[in-house]
Scaffold this motif. Structure first.
Motif, PDB file in Angstrom:
ATOM      1  N   GLY A 211     -15.757  15.888 -19.594  1.00 55.99           N
ATOM      2  CA  GLY A 211     -16.736  14.816 -19.680  1.00 55.99           C
ATOM      3  C   GLY A 211     -16.698  13.837 -18.535  1.00 55.99           C
ATOM      4  O   GLY A 211     -16.129  14.094 -17.465  1.00 55.99           O
ATOM      5  N   ASN A 212     -17.294  12.681 -18.764  1.00 52.84           N
ATOM      6  CA  ASN A 212     -17.428  11.658 -17.735  1.00 52.84           C
ATOM      7  C   ASN A 212     -16.067  11.058 -17.386  1.00 52.84           C
ATOM      8  O   ASN A 212     -15.299  10.677 -18.280  1.00 52.84           O
ATOM      9  CB  ASN A 212     -18.371  10.559 -18.252  1.00 52.84           C
ATOM     10  N   PRO A 213     -15.728  10.972 -16.090  1.00 49.93           N
ATOM     11  CA  PRO A 213     -14.444  10.369 -15.705  1.00 49.93           C
ATOM     12  C   PRO A 213     -14.355   8.917 -16.180  1.00 49.93           C
ATOM     13  O   PRO A 213     -15.351   8.205 -16.258  1.00 49.93           O
ATOM     14  CB  PRO A 213     -14.468  10.458 -14.181  1.00 49.93           C
ATOM     15  N   ILE A 214     -13.145   8.492 -16.475  1.00 51.90           N
ATOM     16  CA  ILE A 214     -12.916   7.126 -16.939  1.00 51.90           C
ATOM     17  C   ILE A 214     -13.393   6.134 -15.871  1.00 51.90           C
ATOM     18  O   ILE A 214     -13.073   6.263 -14.690  1.00 51.90           O
ATOM     19  CB  ILE A 214     -11.431   6.895 -17.256  1.00 51.90           C
ATOM     20  N   GLY A 215     -14.157   5.151 -16.312  1.00 51.52           N
ATOM     21  CA  GLY A 215     -14.635   4.125 -15.398  1.00 51.52           C
ATOM     22  C   GLY A 215     -15.914   4.458 -14.689  1.00 51.52           C
ATOM     23  O   GLY A 215     -16.491   3.603 -14.004  1.00 51.52           O
ATOM     24  N   ASN A 216     -16.393   5.689 -14.809  1.00 55.46           N
ATOM     25  CA  ASN A 216     -17.629   6.062 -14.138  1.00 55.46           C
ATOM     26  C   ASN A 216     -18.838   5.654 -14.980  1.00 55.46           C
ATOM     27  O   ASN A 216     -18.794   5.659 -16.211  1.00 55.46           O
ATOM     28  CB  ASN A 216     -17.665   7.579 -13.888  1.00 55.46           C
ATOM     29  N   ASN A 217     -19.916   5.319 -14.299  1.00 54.81           N
ATOM     30  CA  ASN A 217     -21.167   4.998 -14.979  1.00 54.81           C
ATOM     31  C   ASN A 217     -21.599   6.192 -15.824  1.00 54.81           C
ATOM     32  O   ASN A 217     -21.809   7.281 -15.282  1.00 54.81           O
ATOM     33  CB  ASN A 217     -22.238   4.652 -13.937  1.00 54.81           C
ATOM     34  N   PRO A 218     -21.757   6.041 -17.116  1.00 49.00           N
ATOM     35  CA  PRO A 218     -22.103   7.187 -17.972  1.00 49.00           C
ATOM     36  C   PRO A 218     -23.460   7.781 -17.639  1.00 49.00           C
ATOM     37  O   PRO A 218     -23.732   8.930 -18.005  1.00 49.00           O
ATOM     38  CB  PRO A 218     -22.077   6.596 -19.386  1.00 49.00           C
ATOM     39  N   ASN A 219     -24.310   7.019 -16.962  1.00 50.40           N
ATOM     40  CA  ASN A 219     -25.617   7.542 -16.577  1.00 50.40           C
ATOM     41  C   ASN A 219     -25.573   8.328 -15.267  1.00 50.40           C
ATOM     42  O   ASN A 219     -26.564   8.938 -14.870  1.00 50.40           O
ATOM     43  CB  ASN A 219     -26.625   6.399 -16.448  1.00 50.40           C
ATOM     44  N   ASP A 220     -24.424   8.299 -14.567  1.00 50.64           N
ATOM     45  CA  ASP A 220     -24.266   9.033 -13.308  1.00 50.64           C
ATOM     46  C   ASP A 220     -23.686  10.402 -13.617  1.00 50.64           C
ATOM     47  O   ASP A 220     -22.482  10.572 -13.786  1.00 50.64           O
ATOM     48  CB  ASP A 220     -23.352   8.250 -12.362  1.00 50.64           C
ATOM     49  N   LEU A 221     -24.561  11.399 -13.677  1.00 47.08           N
ATOM     50  CA  LEU A 221     -24.119  12.746 -14.033  1.00 47.08           C
ATOM     51  C   LEU A 221     -23.396  13.441 -12.890  1.00 47.08           C
ATOM     52  O   LEU A 221     -22.697  14.441 -13.118  1.00 47.08           O
ATOM     53  CB  LEU A 221     -25.320  13.587 -14.469  1.00 47.08           C
TER      54      LEU A 221
END
Length: 505
Positions: A100-110
Motif C-alpha cells: 500500500g501507500n508508504p507512510i507519510g505519503n499523500n494518499p492521493n498520490d498513486l
C-alpha cells in the motif's frame, strides 16, 4: 458476446476482450463489438483509431499518438461483462496484493505505491516499440468507466478500474478505440500477485489489454506465441514481433515521434545515424532480424514503412571520401496466423511491401542513386557508390504497397580504391589511358597521374607500373609496354599546360 452501454443518445458496444482463467490454463475470450478492430491481419484497414485524444489530433494511420492514462478512484461505477455496474475497488485490491501507500505519503498520490511501477513498465514497453506515447494523468473525474473521453487535467484517454467480474476466471477486459478503458478482475489476487519475472503475469495481462486499446485484435498461431493470442503465456515478456508490426501500422515506428511528432519523412528531419568512418558500418532495425516471432524484453530497435505515404530519411556524416554500401532488408518472419476462431495459415511478413531507397547528396535533394533491385521480400543492395567529399549525406526509404513492412538498414563505408594512371576512370589501366596521356603531354593535366599539375614523363612511369592492373584486382588484356624514351619522342619536351583535371577518387 456484446454488451451495450447507452451514453447519452448514442449506443456504444464494449470491446470486451476478456482474459479468462480456466483451471490451469489462463485464456482470453474474445467478445467483439461494433465494427471490427484491425491489427496485423489487415483485411479492412479503413479505420484510423485515436484521431483525436486529450492531447490533440493526428492525421491518420502511421502517424504517432499521445494517450493519457489514469486510474479511477475506488467507488467509481464500473461495468461488467454481464450484469449491473459495481464500484471499482482496484486501488484497494492493488494495495492488498502488492503493498500500500508508504507512510507519510499523500494518499492521493498513486505514483508512490509499489504497484504503480508495474503499470508504468507496461505502458513504457508499448511506447518504446512504436509511435505511441503514454502520459500519466493524475486526475480522474469519476464518470462511469467507459463513458467519457479523455480530457487534460480531468481524466485519461485510457482509464483503469477494477471489480469482481461476473464471468468465471476472467482476468480483465478492455474497450476498443476510440475508448481505451480497462477493467481488471479484483478476484484474481493469487494470479496477479505471482512475483515471478517481476510480476510478468500481471504485466502481460495489462499489456495485452493495452493492445486492444490500441485497436489490435486477437490472433492465433500454430507456430509461434504472441501477446494478443486468446491464451495468456507467461513464457515471454510483452509484445512479440507481429504485435510490433501491428502497432506500427496504426501509429508508426518510434522515429515518427521525433521532431515534435513530425517524424523523419523529409531530409530536414532525418534520423541521424552519426559519423560513418572508413571501415565502419551502422545498422538500424536489427531487433527485427529474429528466427521466430519471439522478442527479448530488451529489444527496442524496430523501424518500418507503415504505408505507401510513409518515407524514412536518415542522415550520416563521412569525415573523408569513400565508397558507400547500403543494404535494405525486409523483416517480419514467416509463421502461421489467423483471427480468433479461424484456422492458422502461413503468413510471410517479410514480403508485405516492395521496399526501395535513394541516396542523396549533401543538399538533401540531389538524388545520387535510386535502388529497387530486390523485389518483394528480397533485399535491395547498393555497392561502391562513390562519395567524393567529406560531409553529410542522406538516405530515404520507402515502399510501393499500402501496408506495414519492418526493415533493417545496413550502411557501411570503405576506402576509395583507384589507380592514378586510370585516366578514363574505367577501373583499369590500359592502352586507352596511354592514348590520353600521349595527347596530354605538355598540354593539359588529363594525364597527371602524380597530381603535380602537368602531364610529363613522371606520369608515364606511373602508367607503366600500373599497366594491366584493375581496381577489382583482375588482369586486363596484355600489350607491350613502351619504354620511356618513346614518350619523349612524342613531345615530352613540350611545356604548355592546360586546365587542371579534377578526378573523383
Amino acid at each position: 458476446m456484446q454488451v451495450g452501454w447507452a451514453f447519452g443518445t448514442e449506443q456504444t458496444m464494449m470491446a470486451s476482450y476478456c482474459w479468462q482463467r480456466c483451471v490451469v490454463v489462463v485464456c482470453v475470450l474474445a467478445c467483439t463489438w461494433g465494427s471490427i478492430a484491425h491489427g496485423f491481419i489487415l483485411g479492412n484497414p479503413d479505420f484510423d483509431p485515436w484521431l483525436g485524444t486529450a492531447s490533440g489530433t493526428r492525421s491518420g494511420n502511421g502517424r504517432p499518438v499521445t494517450l493519457t492514462w489514469s486510474i479511477v478512484a475506488d467507488g467509481t461505477s464500473t461495468p461488467d461483462l454481464s450484469g449491473p455496474n459495481a464500484p471499482s475497488n482496484l486501488i484497494n485490491f492493488l494495495d492488498t496484493t502488492f503493498g500500500g501507500n508508504p507512510i507519510g505519503n499523500n494518499p492521493n498520490d498513486l505514483t508512490a505505491r509499489p504497484w504503480f511501477e508495474l503499470f508504468e513498465l507496461s505502458f513504457d514497453r508499448w511506447e518504446e516499440l512504436s509511435g505511441v506515447s503514454y502520459v500519466y494523468e493524475p486526475n480522474d473525474s469519476g464518470q462511469t468507466l467507459g463513458a467519457a473521453a479523455g480530457s487534460l487535467g480531468v481524466r485519461g484517454d485510457v482509464r483503469i478500474g477494477g471489480r469482481s467480474i461476473n464471468d468465471d476466471g476472467t482476468l480483465a477486459f478492455n474497450y476498443f478505440p476510440n475508448n481505451g478503458d480497462m477493467v481488471i478482475n479484483t478476484d484474481e489476487g493469487a494470479f496477479f500477485g505471482n512475483s515471478n519475472n517481476n510480476f510478468r503475469a500481471f504485466r502481460n495481462t495489462v499489456m495485452h489489454e493495452l493492445g486492444h486499446g490500441l485497436n489490435l485484435e486477437h490472433v492465433v498461431s500454430s507456430t509461434d506465441n504472441l501477446l494478443l493470442e486468446p491464451s495468456i503465456n507467461v513464457g515471454f515478456d510483452g509484445p512479440q514481433l507481429d504485435e510490433v508490426r501491428a502497432v506500427h501500422f496504426f501509429y508508426g515506428d518510434v522515429n515518427e515521434k521525433s521532431n515534435n511528432g513530425q517524424g523523419n519523412d523529409v531530409y530536414t528531419n532525418a534520423t541521424d545515424l552519426g559519423t560513418l568512418n572508413v571501415g565502419s558500418r551502422v545498422r538500424v532495425g536489427t531487433d527485427a532480424d529474429v528466427p521466430t516471432q519471439r522478442l527479448e524484453a530488451s529489444a527496442t530497435d524496430f523501424v518500418s514503412i507503415s504505408n505507401v505515404n510513409d518515407t524514412d530519411f536518415y542522415s550520416f556524416t563521412i569525415p573523408e571520401p569513400g565508397l558507400l554500401d547500403v543494404t535494405l532488408t525486409p523483416h517480419g518472419g514467416t509463421f502461421t496466423q489467423s483471427g480468433q476462431g479461424g484456422f492458422p495459415t502461413s503468413f510471410d511478413a517479410d514480403a508485405r511491401v516492395d521496399l526501395f531507397f535513394s541516396v542523396f547528396d549533401q543538399n538533401g535533394t540531389t538524388e545520387l542513386v535510386f535502388t529497387d533491385t530486390g523485389g518483394l521480400g528480397s533485399s535491395d543492395i547498393l555497392v561502391d557508390l562513390e562519395l567524393p567529399a567529406a560531409g553529410e549525406y542522406f538516405i530515404s526509404v520507402g515502399g510501393v504497397d499500402d501496408t506495414i513492412q519492418l526493415y533493417e538498414l545496413n550502411v557501411s563505408l570503405s576506402a576509395e580504391t583507384f589507380l592514378e594512371a586510370d585516366f578514363n576512370e574505367d577501373s583499369a589501366v590500359d592502352v586507352q589511358d596511354l592514348s590520353i596521356l600521349r595527347a596530354a603531354i605538355g598540354i593539359t593535366d588529363f594525364g597527371d597521374a602524380d597530381e603535380d599539375g602537368d602531364t610529363d614523363g613522371a606520369d608515364f612511369l606511373i602508367w607503366q607500373r600500373q599497366f594491366n592492373q584493375q581496381v577489382s584486382g583482375s588482369v586486363a588484356n596484355s600489350v607491350g609496354v613502351p619504354e620511356p624514351s618513346s614518350v619523349v619522342l612524342i613531345g615530352l619536351s613540350l611545356t604548355g599546360f592546360g586546365f587542371r583535371r579534377h578526378r573523383h577518387r
